[in-house]
Design an enzyme around this catalytic site. Structure first.
Site, mmCIF file in Angstrom:
data_model
loop_
_atom_site.group_PDB
_atom_site.id
_atom_site.type_symbol
_atom_site.label_atom_id
_atom_site.label_comp_id
_atom_site.label_asym_id
_atom_site.label_seq_id
_atom_site.Cartn_x
_atom_site.Cartn_y
_atom_site.Cartn_z
ATOM 1 N N HIS A 73 0.806 -1.226 0.000
ATOM 2 C CA HIS A 73 0.000 0.000 0.000
ATOM 3 C C HIS A 73 0.838 1.274 0.000
ATOM 4 O O HIS A 73 0.611 2.199 0.781
ATOM 5 C CB HIS A 73 -0.953 -0.008 1.191
ATOM 6 C CG HIS A 73 -2.062 -1.016 1.074
ATOM 7 N ND1 HIS A 73 -2.500 -1.494 -0.132
ATOM 8 C CD2 HIS A 73 -2.820 -1.628 2.026
ATOM 9 C CE1 HIS A 73 -3.492 -2.363 0.076
ATOM 10 N NE2 HIS A 73 -3.702 -2.466 1.363
ATOM 11 N N GLU A 87 -12.044 -2.849 -3.293
ATOM 12 C CA GLU A 87 -10.939 -1.970 -3.663
ATOM 13 C C GLU A 87 -10.683 -2.054 -5.170
ATOM 14 O O GLU A 87 -10.077 -3.004 -5.652
ATOM 15 C CB GLU A 87 -9.667 -2.371 -2.930
ATOM 16 C CG GLU A 87 -9.754 -2.387 -1.420
ATOM 17 C CD GLU A 87 -8.518 -3.047 -0.826
ATOM 18 O OE1 GLU A 87 -7.397 -2.538 -1.046
ATOM 19 O OE2 GLU A 87 -8.668 -4.091 -0.152
ATOM 20 N N HIS A 129 -9.558 2.279 0.343
ATOM 21 C CA HIS A 129 -9.608 1.068 1.171
ATOM 22 C C HIS A 129 -10.840 1.077 2.084
ATOM 23 O O HIS A 129 -10.759 0.705 3.252
ATOM 24 C CB HIS A 129 -8.326 0.965 2.002
ATOM 25 C CG HIS A 129 -7.905 -0.440 2.312
ATOM 26 N ND1 HIS A 129 -8.658 -1.282 3.086
ATOM 27 C CD2 HIS A 129 -6.815 -1.139 1.940
ATOM 28 C CE1 HIS A 129 -8.034 -2.441 3.211
ATOM 29 N NE2 HIS A 129 -6.912 -2.384 2.502
#
Length: 350
Positions: free
Chosen positions: A105, A313, A179
């Site tokens: 991420h 996502e 997210h």
């Protein structure tokens, strides 16, 4: 369209501002400047009872200390990059890693950790929160200075529209997502296992060691990954499939069928009647089912329970830069990255 804002904390001596927009139907969306993060999304159920249908921590300090990613803008690259390495323009890059030897991420100082500038606009039938951030060259060891814009729009059609734009002064990577975790019961102390999920997807990405993409796209037919006709999430999460049981749930990308425009996914809670429809121009959606209880922080006085939420996502397939056929996440000078995802909120009365 109603628009309000308030200061909810400080990070590095900078005020963190949360804006809330409310449409004519009583749906409200809140987001903060830290991480361009969705903090609350309140919608009515079939009895007109309005509750937050997302998962998030209760204060800025917990968001900074524990970095749960809940509702945050993720990047520069969502998901994992194997060993944090990639090759671009004949040069190999080593990124700063933050999950063992891999990047997750965006790295240790991803976009979710940054303070974003914000402009708020409100009209008769929609309101927009426009977040901007410039990621300097070398941040998390990425090449290029990247200028990013994320626009959240709430409409009177009960849509949350996310628009991404980005440009760079040197070749780099960009593959963002949001997210958000949904729990359509409106009570994060309840699991979402009884939610019904339908996906316009014939293929899913299997995982190898360390939850890294294997590079293989597998047919969903005949597996628990088949959501094409819709079914309860628990039918997959509680299966003994070797791709699922070691993780105690899903953490997989699903390839979205590009030949069919329109709804790409539907999430429905029979108890509340709430429904979310997903529309996107991305080639995949990562489904993660909050597979463990997290006791680092409290939400409504309790740890975040296992299966407290489910993500949708949208993004280019994870680790695309290292996996042939997964898509292009390279952004070059003179190009403008654009992408759009829409979540539309409905209520089934029956």
């Amino acid at each position: 369209m109603e628009l309000t804002h308030k200061v909810i904390g400080t990070v590095d001596n900078k005020e963190i501002v949360e804006h809330t927009v409310t449409n004519a139907n009583g749906i409200s969306l809140s987001a903060m400047t830290l991480g361009a993060t969705l903090t609350k999304l309140v919608t009515p159920d079939k009895n007109e009872i309005r509750k937050d249908i997302t998962l998030n921590v209760e204060n800025v300090d917990d968001f900074v200390a524990h970095r749960p990613f809940y509702g945050a803008t993720i990047g520069r690259v969502a998901g994992r990059i194997t060993r944090g390495k990639f090759e671009l323009s004949g040069k190999e890059f080593q990124l700063d890693v933050n999950e063992g030897e891999n990047l997750l991420h965006g790295g240790p100082k991803g976009l979710d950790t940054k303070g974003w500038a914000v402009e708020a606009e409100s009209g008769e039938s929609e309101a927009r929160l426009i977040y901007t951030y410039t990621s300097p060259e070398g941040e998390n060891n990425f090449p290029g200075t990247l200028a990013v814009k994320v626009i959240y729009t709430l409409t009177d059609e009960n849509e949350w529209i996310i628009q991404y734009e980005a440009s760079t002064d040197a070749p780099t990577l960009f593959n963002p997502t949001n997210h958000v975790y949904f729990n359509l019961t409106g009570d994060i102390k309840k699991s979402m296992l009884d939610h019904q999920l339908k996906l316009n997807s014939d293929l899913y990405g299997s995982l190898g060691e360390e939850n890294l993409p294997s590079g293989q796209l597998e047919k969903v037919e005949g597996t628990p990954f088949d959501f094409r006709e819709g079914k309860a999430v628990k039918e997959a999460v509680l299966s003994d499939h070797p791709q699922i049981s070691p993780l105690n749930g899903l953490d997989h990308p699903f390839v979205l069928n590009p030949k069919e425009k329109g709804v790409q996914a539907t999430l429905y809670d029979p108890e509340s009647g709430r429904e979310v429809e997903l529309y996107t121009d991305c080639n995949s959606v990562v489904i993660f089912t909050h597979n463990a209880e997290i006791d680092d922080y409290l939400i409504e006085g309790e740890p975040a329970k296992q299966y407290a939420g489910i993500t949708l996502e949208t993004q280019t397939l994870p680790d695309a830069v290292n996996q042939p056929g997964f898509g292009n996440i390279i952004l070059r000078p003179g190009e403008l990255f654009t992408s759009q995802t829409t979540y539309k909120f409905n209520v089934r009365k029956g």
